[in-house]
Design a protein around this motif. Structure first.
Motif, PDB file in Angstrom:
ATOM      1  N   MET A   1       0.845  -1.181   0.000  1.00  0.00           N
ATOM      2  CA  MET A   1       0.000   0.000   0.000  1.00  0.00           C
ATOM      3  C   MET A   1       0.888   1.242   0.000  1.00  0.00           C
ATOM      4  SD  MET A   1      -2.990   1.021   2.672  1.00  0.00           S
ATOM      5  CE  MET A   1      -2.340   2.256   3.748  1.00  0.00           C
ATOM      6  N   THR A   2       0.491   2.242  -0.728  1.00  0.00           N
ATOM      7  CA  THR A   2       1.223   3.503  -0.741  1.00  0.00           C
ATOM      8  C   THR A   2       0.285   4.641  -0.392  1.00  0.00           C
ATOM      9  OG1 THR A   2       0.843   3.893  -3.093  1.00  0.00           O
ATOM     10  CG2 THR A   2       2.846   2.686  -2.497  1.00  0.00           C
ATOM     11  N   ARG A   3       0.870   5.763  -0.028  1.00  0.00           N
ATOM     12  CA  ARG A   3       0.095   6.949   0.319  1.00  0.00           C
ATOM     13  C   ARG A   3       0.863   8.172  -0.165  1.00  0.00           C
ATOM     14  NH1 ARG A   3      -3.506   8.175   5.106  1.00  0.00           N
ATOM     15  NH2 ARG A   3      -3.795  10.403   4.884  1.00  0.00           N
ATOM     16  N   GLN A   4       0.171   9.137  -0.712  1.00  0.00           N
ATOM     17  CA  GLN A   4       0.795  10.385  -1.141  1.00  0.00           C
ATOM     18  C   GLN A   4       0.897  11.316   0.056  1.00  0.00           C
ATOM     19  OE1 GLN A   4       2.350  10.621  -3.856  1.00  0.00           O
ATOM     20  NE2 GLN A   4       1.035  11.001  -5.590  1.00  0.00           N
ATOM     21  N   LEU A   5       2.085  11.835   0.307  1.00  0.00           N
ATOM     22  CA  LEU A   5       2.303  12.806   1.369  1.00  0.00           C
ATOM     23  C   LEU A   5       3.003  14.026   0.788  1.00  0.00           C
ATOM     24  CD1 LEU A   5       3.546  10.315   4.113  1.00  0.00           C
ATOM     25  CD2 LEU A   5       1.341  11.488   4.073  1.00  0.00           C
ATOM     26  N   THR A   6       2.925  15.127   1.475  1.00  0.00           N
ATOM     27  CA  THR A   6       3.525  16.374   1.024  1.00  0.00           C
ATOM     28  C   THR A   6       4.969  16.470   1.472  1.00  0.00           C
ATOM     29  OG1 THR A   6       1.357  17.413   1.258  1.00  0.00           O
ATOM     30  CG2 THR A   6       3.246  18.892   1.076  1.00  0.00           C
ATOM     31  N   ALA A   7       5.832  16.963   0.594  1.00  0.00           N
ATOM     32  CA  ALA A   7       7.223  17.250   0.946  1.00  0.00           C
ATOM     33  C   ALA A   7       7.491  18.713   0.644  1.00  0.00           C
ATOM     34  CB  ALA A   7       8.181  16.368   0.156  1.00  0.00           C
ATOM     35  N   ILE A   8       7.823  19.476   1.669  1.00  0.00           N
ATOM     36  CA  ILE A   8       8.205  20.873   1.504  1.00  0.00           C
ATOM     37  C   ILE A   8       9.714  20.931   1.695  1.00  0.00           C
ATOM     38  CG2 ILE A   8       7.988  23.216   2.423  1.00  0.00           C
ATOM     39  CD1 ILE A   8       5.174  22.353   3.425  1.00  0.00           C
ATOM     40  N   ILE A   9      10.413  21.401   0.682  1.00  0.00           N
ATOM     41  CA  ILE A   9      11.878  21.412   0.721  1.00  0.00           C
ATOM     42  C   ILE A   9      12.352  22.850   0.559  1.00  0.00           C
ATOM     43  CG2 ILE A   9      13.997  20.562  -0.352  1.00  0.00           C
ATOM     44  CD1 ILE A   9      12.314  18.149  -1.353  1.00  0.00           C
ATOM     45  N   GLU A  10      13.222  23.260   1.471  1.00  0.00           N
ATOM     46  CA  GLU A  10      13.766  24.615   1.377  1.00  0.00           C
ATOM     47  C   GLU A  10      15.254  24.616   1.659  1.00  0.00           C
ATOM     48  OE1 GLU A  10      12.275  27.411   4.302  1.00  0.00           O
ATOM     49  OE2 GLU A  10      11.841  25.778   5.677  1.00  0.00           O
ATOM     50  N   ARG A  11      15.915  25.590   1.053  1.00  0.00           N
ATOM     51  CA  ARG A  11      17.347  25.736   1.240  1.00  0.00           C
ATOM     52  C   ARG A  11      17.622  26.265   2.633  1.00  0.00           C
ATOM     53  NH1 ARG A  11      21.656  25.296  -0.858  1.00  0.00           N
ATOM     54  NH2 ARG A  11      22.687  26.043  -2.657  1.00  0.00           N
ATOM     55  N   GLU A  12      18.634  25.682   3.270  1.00  0.00           N
ATOM     56  CA  GLU A  12      19.059  26.155   4.594  1.00  0.00           C
ATOM     57  C   GLU A  12      20.577  26.037   4.656  1.00  0.00           C
ATOM     58  OE1 GLU A  12      18.447  24.434   8.908  1.00  0.00           O
ATOM     59  OE2 GLU A  12      16.621  25.436   8.195  1.00  0.00           O
ATOM     60  N   ASP A  13      21.254  27.168   4.721  1.00  0.00           N
ATOM     61  CA  ASP A  13      22.717  27.219   4.726  1.00  0.00           C
ATOM     62  C   ASP A  13      23.273  26.489   3.507  1.00  0.00           C
ATOM     63  OD1 ASP A  13      22.738  28.721   7.121  1.00  0.00           O
ATOM     64  OD2 ASP A  13      22.595  26.880   8.296  1.00  0.00           O
ATOM     65  N   ASP A  14      24.069  25.451   3.717  1.00  0.00           N
ATOM     66  CA  ASP A  14      24.705  24.738   2.602  1.00  0.00           C
ATOM     67  C   ASP A  14      23.927  23.511   2.143  1.00  0.00           C
ATOM     68  OD1 ASP A  14      26.799  26.542   2.628  1.00  0.00           O
ATOM     69  OD2 ASP A  14      28.045  25.309   3.947  1.00  0.00           O
ATOM     70  N   GLY A  15      22.698  23.349   2.584  1.00  0.00           N
ATOM     71  CA  GLY A  15      21.932  22.166   2.221  1.00  0.00           C
ATOM     72  C   GLY A  15      20.461  22.470   2.110  1.00  0.00           C
ATOM     73  N   TYR A  16      19.671  21.424   2.219  1.00  0.00           N
ATOM     74  CA  TYR A  16      18.217  21.532   2.091  1.00  0.00           C
ATOM     75  C   TYR A  16      17.538  20.765   3.224  1.00  0.00           C
ATOM     76  CZ  TYR A  16      19.261  23.266  -2.537  1.00  0.00           C
ATOM     77  OH  TYR A  16      19.740  24.024  -3.577  1.00  0.00           O
ATOM     78  N   VAL A  17      16.439  21.324   3.702  1.00  0.00           N
ATOM     79  CA  VAL A  17      15.632  20.687   4.735  1.00  0.00           C
ATOM     80  C   VAL A  17      14.317  20.294   4.090  1.00  0.00           C
ATOM     81  CG1 VAL A  17      14.426  21.040   6.920  1.00  0.00           C
ATOM     82  CG2 VAL A  17      16.703  21.999   6.589  1.00  0.00           C
ATOM     83  N   ALA A  18      13.894  19.066   4.350  1.00  0.00           N
ATOM     84  CA  ALA A  18      12.637  18.553   3.807  1.00  0.00           C
ATOM     85  C   ALA A  18      11.689  18.247   4.958  1.00  0.00           C
ATOM     86  CB  ALA A  18      12.897  17.287   2.987  1.00  0.00           C
ATOM     87  N   LEU A  19      10.443  18.671   4.824  1.00  0.00           N
ATOM     88  CA  LEU A  19       9.443  18.492   5.872  1.00  0.00           C
ATOM     89  C   LEU A  19       8.190  17.879   5.280  1.00  0.00           C
ATOM     90  CD1 LEU A  19       8.174  19.080   8.720  1.00  0.00           C
ATOM     91  CD2 LEU A  19       7.426  21.256   7.733  1.00  0.00           C
ATOM     92  N   CYS A  20       7.644  16.908   5.992  1.00  0.00           N
ATOM     93  CA  CYS A  20       6.329  16.357   5.666  1.00  0.00           C
ATOM     94  C   CYS A  20       5.361  16.897   6.716  1.00  0.00           C
ATOM     95  CB  CYS A  20       6.347  14.834   5.702  1.00  0.00           C
ATOM     96  SG  CYS A  20       4.692  14.131   5.528  1.00  0.00           S
ATOM     97  N   PRO A  21       4.531  17.892   6.360  1.00  0.00           N
ATOM     98  CA  PRO A  21       3.643  18.494   7.351  1.00  0.00           C
ATOM     99  C   PRO A  21       2.535  17.569   7.844  1.00  0.00           C
ATOM    100  CG  PRO A  21       3.216  19.416   5.185  1.00  0.00           C
ATOM    101  CD  PRO A  21       4.424  18.534   5.051  1.00  0.00           C
ATOM    102  N   GLU A  22       2.151  16.573   7.060  1.00  0.00           N
ATOM    103  CA  GLU A  22       1.095  15.660   7.500  1.00  0.00           C
ATOM    104  C   GLU A  22       1.490  14.889   8.756  1.00  0.00           C
ATOM    105  OE1 GLU A  22       0.285  15.724   2.992  1.00  0.00           O
ATOM    106  OE2 GLU A  22       2.033  15.815   4.272  1.00  0.00           O
ATOM    107  N   LEU A  23       2.775  14.538   8.871  1.00  0.00           N
ATOM    108  CA  LEU A  23       3.228  13.740  10.016  1.00  0.00           C
ATOM    109  C   LEU A  23       4.273  14.463  10.856  1.00  0.00           C
ATOM    110  CD1 LEU A  23       3.441  10.284   8.242  1.00  0.00           C
ATOM    111  CD2 LEU A  23       1.880  10.924  10.084  1.00  0.00           C
ATOM    112  N   ASP A  24       4.633  15.683  10.476  1.00  0.00           N
ATOM    113  CA  ASP A  24       5.648  16.465  11.181  1.00  0.00           C
ATOM    114  C   ASP A  24       6.960  15.673  11.285  1.00  0.00           C
ATOM    115  OD1 ASP A  24       6.587  18.794  12.344  1.00  0.00           O
ATOM    116  OD2 ASP A  24       6.083  18.144  14.366  1.00  0.00           O
ATOM    117  N   VAL A  25       7.391  15.132  10.151  1.00  0.00           N
ATOM    118  CA  VAL A  25       8.659  14.420  10.045  1.00  0.00           C
ATOM    119  C   VAL A  25       9.549  15.231   9.115  1.00  0.00           C
ATOM    120  CG1 VAL A  25       9.781  12.324   9.176  1.00  0.00           C
ATOM    121  CG2 VAL A  25       7.646  12.152  10.460  1.00  0.00           C
ATOM    122  N   ALA A  26      10.817  15.385   9.496  1.00  0.00           N
ATOM    123  CA  ALA A  26      11.745  16.185   8.696  1.00  0.00           C
ATOM    124  C   ALA A  26      13.048  15.433   8.482  1.00  0.00           C
ATOM    125  CB  ALA A  26      12.027  17.515   9.383  1.00  0.00           C
ATOM    126  N   SER A  27      13.757  15.841   7.444  1.00  0.00           N
ATOM    127  CA  SER A  27      15.078  15.304   7.154  1.00  0.00           C
ATOM    128  C   SER A  27      15.849  16.380   6.397  1.00  0.00           C
ATOM    129  CB  SER A  27      14.976  14.010   6.338  1.00  0.00           C
ATOM    130  OG  SER A  27      16.233  13.374   6.300  1.00  0.00           O
TER     131      SER A  27
END
Length: 73
Positions: A1-27
């Motif tokens: 089973m799969t599920r579509q979730l949102t990924a918000i990615i923004e630049r931060e310093d020398d890299g990128y931060v990715a956030l899934c607002p549906e579950l409040d999980v980030a990487s």
């Protein structure tokens, strides 16, 4: 089973931060692609290890990503 979730990615310093607002999980990553893949892995690990009640508590069914125009100055 799969599920579509949102990924918000923004630049931060020398890299990128990715956030899934549906579950409040980030990487993060050094590129957009790496941040996206790392977020996917973090979400899969969370969903494998979290209890059903924790997932239910954290899951936001409706998330809207949009833009607004504001006056500046």
């Amino acid at each position: 089973m799969t599920r579509q979730l949102t990924a918000i990615i923004e630049r931060e310093d020398d890299g990128y931060v990715a956030l899934c607002p549906e579950l409040d999980v980030a990487s993060q990553g050094t590129t957009v692609s790496e941040a996206r893949e790392n977020l996917k892995e973090a979400l899969e690990l969370f969903l494998e290890t979290a209890s059903d009640s924790e997932i239910k508590e954290r899951l936001h069914e409706e998330v809207y990503v949009t833009q607004v125009e504001v006056a500046v100055g």
